[in-house]
Design a protein around this motif. Structure first.
Motif, mmCIF file in Angstrom:
data_model
loop_
_atom_site.group_PDB
_atom_site.id
_atom_site.type_symbol
_atom_site.label_atom_id
_atom_site.label_comp_id
_atom_site.label_asym_id
_atom_site.label_seq_id
_atom_site.Cartn_x
_atom_site.Cartn_y
_atom_site.Cartn_z
ATOM 1 N N VAL A 138 0.832 -1.206 0.000
ATOM 2 C CA VAL A 138 0.000 0.000 0.000
ATOM 3 C C VAL A 138 0.866 1.254 0.000
ATOM 4 N N LEU A 139 1.962 1.233 0.732
ATOM 5 C CA LEU A 139 2.875 2.376 0.710
ATOM 6 C C LEU A 139 3.456 2.596 -0.678
ATOM 7 N N SER A 140 3.637 1.507 -1.399
ATOM 8 C CA SER A 140 4.220 1.606 -2.740
ATOM 9 C C SER A 140 3.194 1.963 -3.805
ATOM 10 N N GLY A 141 2.012 1.326 -3.750
ATOM 11 C CA GLY A 141 1.061 1.477 -4.851
ATOM 12 C C GLY A 141 -0.326 1.948 -4.479
ATOM 13 N N GLY A 142 -0.567 2.274 -3.206
ATOM 14 C CA GLY A 142 -1.893 2.701 -2.796
ATOM 15 C C GLY A 142 -2.850 1.526 -2.678
ATOM 16 N N LEU A 143 -4.132 1.844 -2.549
ATOM 17 C CA LEU A 143 -5.154 0.815 -2.329
ATOM 18 C C LEU A 143 -5.730 0.249 -3.620
ATOM 19 N N SER A 144 -5.607 0.955 -4.720
ATOM 20 C CA SER A 144 -6.256 0.524 -5.970
ATOM 21 C C SER A 144 -5.884 -0.894 -6.388
ATOM 22 N N PRO A 145 -4.613 -1.308 -6.303
ATOM 23 C CA PRO A 145 -4.285 -2.675 -6.715
ATOM 24 C C PRO A 145 -4.934 -3.762 -5.863
ATOM 25 N N LEU A 146 -5.450 -3.396 -4.701
ATOM 26 C CA LEU A 146 -6.070 -4.388 -3.811
ATOM 27 C C LEU A 146 -7.562 -4.559 -4.062
ATOM 28 N N MET A 147 -8.140 -3.723 -4.918
ATOM 29 C CA MET A 147 -9.599 -3.670 -5.052
ATOM 30 C C MET A 147 -10.206 -5.014 -5.460
ATOM 31 N N ALA A 148 -9.719 -5.599 -6.550
ATOM 32 C CA ALA A 148 -10.347 -6.813 -7.077
ATOM 33 C C ALA A 148 -10.248 -7.967 -6.085
ATOM 34 N N GLY A 149 -9.068 -8.156 -5.519
ATOM 35 C CA GLY A 149 -8.892 -9.242 -4.567
ATOM 36 C C GLY A 149 -9.716 -9.052 -3.309
ATOM 37 N N ARG A 153 -12.549 -11.581 -1.705
ATOM 38 C CA ARG A 153 -12.449 -12.095 -0.335
ATOM 39 C C ARG A 153 -13.679 -11.737 0.483
ATOM 40 N N TRP A 154 -14.255 -10.581 0.232
ATOM 41 C CA TRP A 154 -15.368 -10.103 1.043
ATOM 42 C C TRP A 154 -16.700 -10.752 0.692
ATOM 43 N N PHE A 155 -16.939 -10.998 -0.617
ATOM 44 C CA PHE A 155 -18.270 -11.395 -1.079
ATOM 45 C C PHE A 155 -18.193 -12.613 -1.992
ATOM 46 N N THR A 156 -19.207 -13.474 -1.894
ATOM 47 C CA THR A 156 -19.288 -14.619 -2.791
ATOM 48 C C THR A 156 -19.558 -14.164 -4.219
ATOM 49 N N ALA A 157 -19.263 -15.039 -5.165
ATOM 50 C CA ALA A 157 -19.561 -14.743 -6.564
ATOM 51 C C ALA A 157 -21.051 -14.506 -6.757
ATOM 52 N N ALA A 163 -25.933 -8.554 -6.574
ATOM 53 C CA ALA A 163 -26.032 -7.254 -5.888
ATOM 54 C C ALA A 163 -24.810 -6.392 -6.227
ATOM 55 N N PRO A 164 -24.598 -6.109 -7.513
ATOM 56 C CA PRO A 164 -23.398 -5.358 -7.892
ATOM 57 C C PRO A 164 -23.339 -3.966 -7.294
ATOM 58 N N GLU A 165 -24.495 -3.330 -7.059
ATOM 59 C CA GLU A 165 -24.481 -1.995 -6.490
ATOM 60 C C GLU A 165 -23.992 -2.016 -5.047
ATOM 61 N N THR A 166 -24.382 -3.042 -4.303
ATOM 62 C CA THR A 166 -23.888 -3.187 -2.930
ATOM 63 C C THR A 166 -22.374 -3.331 -2.927
ATOM 64 N N VAL A 167 -21.872 -4.191 -3.794
ATOM 65 C CA VAL A 167 -20.424 -4.400 -3.877
ATOM 66 C C VAL A 167 -19.731 -3.116 -4.302
ATOM 67 N N ARG A 168 -20.311 -2.403 -5.260
ATOM 68 C CA ARG A 168 -19.707 -1.152 -5.728
ATOM 69 C C ARG A 168 -19.602 -0.145 -4.584
ATOM 70 N N GLN A 169 -20.649 -0.044 -3.773
ATOM 71 C CA GLN A 169 -20.621 0.902 -2.662
ATOM 72 C C GLN A 169 -19.529 0.553 -1.658
ATOM 73 N N ALA A 175 -11.835 2.274 -1.450
ATOM 74 C CA ALA A 175 -10.901 3.092 -2.218
ATOM 75 C C ALA A 175 -10.683 4.454 -1.580
ATOM 76 N N GLN A 176 -11.685 4.934 -0.838
ATOM 77 C CA GLN A 176 -11.599 6.256 -0.218
ATOM 78 C C GLN A 176 -10.955 6.227 1.171
ATOM 79 N N THR A 177 -10.642 5.044 1.670
ATOM 80 C CA THR A 177 -9.980 4.932 2.967
ATOM 81 C C THR A 177 -8.590 5.566 2.880
ATOM 82 N N SER A 178 -8.210 6.317 3.896
ATOM 83 C CA SER A 178 -6.898 6.957 3.867
ATOM 84 C C SER A 178 -5.797 5.909 3.993
ATOM 85 N N VAL A 179 -4.693 6.153 3.309
ATOM 86 C CA VAL A 179 -3.556 5.239 3.389
ATOM 87 C C VAL A 179 -3.060 5.137 4.825
#
Length: 260
Positions: A138-149, A153-157, A163-169, A175-179
């Protein structure tokens, strides 16, 4: 929007449920989420409790002191909010790092709580090396590279499809969490191991796992339930954010366990 201003940071919080003397319930979020992760619990649990939700330091609308953080500091934020609101005693429900915060509170400040629900958590989450790797990434690349994984991990397929809108929210909040807030909490997770102290927890404990959770597997919750003095384990459909995947059975379990 109410805030508690502390020496180095502020905590954003929200109160729900009638202010009529009913008992308090504190909700504590997972890493990379904010207090809205409990939106699906407020209506059902608000019929029985006065609810306190808050954004962990460096998450949501709360500011972050300089990292790293310790688990004790994260738990002190809960106690500071309770003191600010003149909450003498409460029930507690926390998920993932929120569950670790709850375990710390149960061990060190158990006299302030009547019962605990620990969800999708463990007494030792991951390994020191894995969390240090996360911090370095995260110090090197921020949070964006962690988004997909993280979404996987958080939600089943099934939920990601239906519920794509729930996942998007959730992922927008992530993504808006401070480093500083994120790596500060990763440091707390890196250094926390409460397994030797679980037997000191005297209050009733309900441990809830997600049946498909790959982060904190069911055996982690089994260990907590078996190690505390009065514990039981319930497994519900879903991955890591199990309260969102199975809101109705989750709410019913909390009501059954927490309502005297």
């Amino acid at each position: 929007m109410p805030f508690l201003q502390l020496e180095q940071h502020s905590l954003h919080y929200r109160l729900d449920g009638a202010d009529d003397g009913r008992p308090w319930l504190v909700f504590c979020n997972s890493l990379g989420t904010d207090l809205r992760m409990w939106d699906g619990q407020v209506e059902a649990l608000g019929r029985h409790f006065r609810i306190l939700r808050y954004d962990r330091r460096g998450h949501g609308l709360s500011s972050a002191p300089p990292p790293p953080f310790t688990l004790a500091e994260l738990a002190d934020d809960v106690l500071a909010l309770m003191d600010h609101l003149a909450i003498g005693r409460a029930r507690f429900c926390g998920l993932s790092i929120g569950g670790l915060v709850g375990q710390w509170l149960a061990i060190t400040a158990g006299h302030r709580f009547d019962a605990f629900v620990f969800c999708a958590t463990a007494a030792r989450i991951g390994s020191p090396a894995s969390w240090q790797d996360r911090i370095d990434a995260v110090l090197s690349g921020g949070l964006s590279p962690l988004m997909a994984g993280t979404a996987e991990r958080w939600f089943t397929a099934h939920l990601r499809s239906d519920a794509p809108e729930t996942v998007r929210q959730f992922m927008t909040t992530f993504a808006q969490t401070s480093v500083d807030g994120y790596i500060g909490c990763c440091a707390a997770l890196r250094d926390a191991d409460l397994r030797p102290d679980l037997g000191r927890i005297q209050q009733p404990v309900l441990a809830i796992s997600g049946k498909e959770d790959l982060v904190c597997v069911a055996s982690d919750l089994d260990l907590i339930a078996a190690s505390v003095q009065h514990g039981r384990h319930l497994s519900l459909p879903g991955r890591h954010i199990v309260n969102v995947e199975s809101p109705d059975p989750f709410n019913a379990a909390l009501i059954d366990f927490l309502v005297a």
